[in-house]
Design an enzyme around this catalytic site. Structure first.
Site, PDB file in Angstrom:
ATOM      1  N   ASP A  56       0.830  -1.197   0.000  1.00  0.00           N
ATOM      2  CA  ASP A  56       0.000   0.000   0.000  1.00  0.00           C
ATOM      3  C   ASP A  56       0.867   1.251   0.000  1.00  0.00           C
ATOM      4  O   ASP A  56       1.685   1.455   0.895  1.00  0.00           O
ATOM      5  CB  ASP A  56      -0.906   0.005   1.236  1.00  0.00           C
ATOM      6  CG  ASP A  56      -1.876   1.172   1.220  1.00  0.00           C
ATOM      7  OD1 ASP A  56      -2.997   0.985   0.709  1.00  0.00           O
ATOM      8  OD2 ASP A  56      -1.519   2.265   1.707  1.00  0.00           O
ATOM      9  N   TYR A  61       3.198  10.100  -0.174  1.00  0.00           N
ATOM     10  CA  TYR A  61       4.353   9.604   0.580  1.00  0.00           C
ATOM     11  C   TYR A  61       5.647   9.997  -0.118  1.00  0.00           C
ATOM     12  O   TYR A  61       6.078   9.362  -1.086  1.00  0.00           O
ATOM     13  CB  TYR A  61       4.289   8.094   0.743  1.00  0.00           C
ATOM     14  CG  TYR A  61       3.022   7.573   1.401  1.00  0.00           C
ATOM     15  CD1 TYR A  61       2.214   8.394   2.175  1.00  0.00           C
ATOM     16  CD2 TYR A  61       2.637   6.242   1.241  1.00  0.00           C
ATOM     17  CE1 TYR A  61       1.058   7.909   2.775  1.00  0.00           C
ATOM     18  CE2 TYR A  61       1.486   5.753   1.842  1.00  0.00           C
ATOM     19  CZ  TYR A  61       0.698   6.599   2.600  1.00  0.00           C
ATOM     20  OH  TYR A  61      -0.448   6.109   3.189  1.00  0.00           O
ATOM     21  N   LYS A  87      -3.298   5.621  -3.936  1.00  0.00           N
ATOM     22  CA  LYS A  87      -4.342   6.558  -3.539  1.00  0.00           C
ATOM     23  C   LYS A  87      -4.461   7.719  -4.532  1.00  0.00           C
ATOM     24  O   LYS A  87      -3.519   8.015  -5.263  1.00  0.00           O
ATOM     25  CB  LYS A  87      -4.050   7.084  -2.130  1.00  0.00           C
ATOM     26  CG  LYS A  87      -3.886   5.944  -1.111  1.00  0.00           C
ATOM     27  CD  LYS A  87      -3.528   6.436   0.265  1.00  0.00           C
ATOM     28  CE  LYS A  87      -3.344   5.265   1.217  1.00  0.00           C
ATOM     29  NZ  LYS A  87      -2.131   4.483   0.949  1.00  0.00           N
TER      30      LYS A  87
END
Length: 334
Positions: A56, A61, A87
Site C-alpha cells: 500500500d 508519501y 491513492k
C-alpha cells in the site's frame, strides 16, 4: 492463540485475495527519516520472500518517492504475485522551492502535494501513479483523506473510480481515512469494496466498533487497518515523547499504555504483538499494513503475529477496563 500472516482473505466482492499482513510503504517515502533506494528495494523483496502480497502506497508519501521506489522493486516481479494499492486525491505540483510536502517526509521529490478530488484530477493522478509504479493496472485505489472534501469526493472522485473499475484497470474502490464517521457516509452512498482505516481500531481506540465495522460486515466491505500502533506509542510503549496520533501522547494515554504494559509484563507478551493480533481479530478486518524501514522490521512484523498470547491476557485487559468487553479477541476470533 496465533495468527497466520499468510492466510489469504477475499477483498469485498472482488476476486482479490490478500494476505492478512501487508506492507505499508510510508517508510519508502522517507517518513520521519530517509532511507536509500537500495534499502527500500530490500524491504519490498523481503516482504515478497516471506509470502506477503499486499503493498500500500500513495503519491503523498515523499511526493511520489514511495511509489517510484515500490515500482522499481516490483518491476521484475510477476504481476500476479502481488496486490498493489495506491491513492488519489492529491496531485503533485512541481516546485523548485524547499517547501516540498509535509515535514514528516524527509528529502521528498521536488513536488508539492495539493488536494484535488475533481474527476480530471483523479484521472491525472491515476495515470501518473501508473508511470511511477511501472505498471498498467492498480488493484486497489483509495480516495485519500477527503475529510474536508466529502461532496467533491462522492460526486467527482467516486464516479472517476467507478469508471476505472468498469474499464478493468482497477479492481477495488476504497476510501482511506483516519476517521470512521465519514467512512459510514461513504458506505451508505457508494458501492465500495474496501476501506483503509488508520488508528481508529486499535488497543487504545475501538471507536470504529460502534457503527463502521458492523456496517462493513453487513455490506461486505473489507477493512484494511493502518496505524495499528497509533503513530508509535503501541510500538515504543509509554516512553517520554511517545507519539499518539502524530503528536506527543497526552498524559491519560501514557497512563493507559503503562497499565496495558503492566499486563503484558505479567503474561510475558510483547505490546507490539498484542496490538497487531488484536487488530486482526475483528471479523470485519481483512488485513493490517504496518510500515517497515528495514528488513529486520519486516521480519519482526511477520513474527509478531506468530507469538503465542494466552487467552487470560485478553480477559484481564477486558476485566480491568483496558479493552472493551465486547471487542473480539484472537481467542474469540478463533
Amino acid at each position: 492463540m496465533t495468527i497466520n500472516p499468510l492466510k489469504k482473505k477475499s477483498l469485498g466482492n472482488t476476486s482479490l485475495e490478500v494476505t492478512r499482513l501487508g506492507l505499508g510503504c510510508t517508510s519508502l517515502g522517507g517518513m520521519y527519516e530517509d532511507m536509500s533506494e537500495e534499502q527500500a528495494v530490500k524491504v519490498v523483496h523481503r516482504s515478497l520472500s516471506l509470502g506477503l502480497n499486499l503493498f500500500d502506497t500513495a503519491p503523498f508519501y515523499g511526493s511520489g518517492k514511495s511509489e517510484q521506489r515500490l515500482g522499481k522493486a516490483l518491476a521484475e516481479i510477476p504481476r500476479d504475485r502481488f496486490i498493489l494499492a495506491t491513492k488519489v486525491g492529491r496531485t503533485l505540483v512541481p516546485t523548485l522551492g524547499k517547501d516540498r510536502g509535509k515535514k514528516i517526509f524527509v528529502n521528498p521529490l521536488p513536488f508539492q502535494p495539493v488536494f484535488d478530488f475533481s474527476y480530471d484530477g483523479i484521472m491525472r493522478s491515476f495515470e501518473e501513479s501508473l508511470t511511477r509504479l511501472r505498471c498498467d493496472r492498480i488493484d486497489i485505489l483509495h480516495i485519500h483523506d477527503p475529510d474536508d472534501h466529502y461532496t467533491e469526493a462522492i460526486e467527482s472522485a467516486y464516479p472517476a473510480l467507478e469508471k476505472l473499475r468498469s474499464q478493468g484497470v482497477i479492481q477495488a474502490i476504497s476510501v482511506g481515512m483516519k476517521q470512521w464517521e465519514m467512512l459510514v457516509r461513504f458506505a451508505h452512498e457508494g458501492d465500495f469494496d474496501c476501506f483503509l482505516l488508520a488508528g481508529r481500531y486499535t488497543l487504545l481506540d475501538q471507536s470504529a466498533m460502534e457503527e463502521l465495522l458492523p456496517l462493513c460486515i453487513k455490506k461486505n466491505i473489507s477493512v484494511i487497518l493502518g496505524g495499528t500502533y497509533n503513530s508509535g506509542i503501541l510500538a515504543t510503549g509509554a516512553q517520554p515523547e511517545a507519539k499518539y496520533d502524530y503528536a506527543d501522547a497526552p498524559l491519560e494515554i501514557l497512563e493507559r499504555v503503562r497499565q496495558i504494559e503492566a499486563v503484558c509484563d505479567r503474561y510475558q507478551v510483547s505490546l507490539k504483538a498484542a496490538a497487531s493480533q488484536f487488530a486482526l481479530a475483528h471479523p470485519a478486518v481483512t488485513a493490517i499494513i504496518p510500515g517497515a524501514a528495514t528488513v529486520e522490521q519486516v521480519n519482526e512484523n511477520f513474527s509478531l503475529l506468530q507469538q503465542k498470547i494466552p487467552d487470560e491476557f485478553w480477559a484481564e485487559l477486558q476485566l480491568k477496563g483496558l479493552l472493551r468487553k465486547d471487542a473480539p479477541t484472537p481467542k474469540a476470533a478463533g
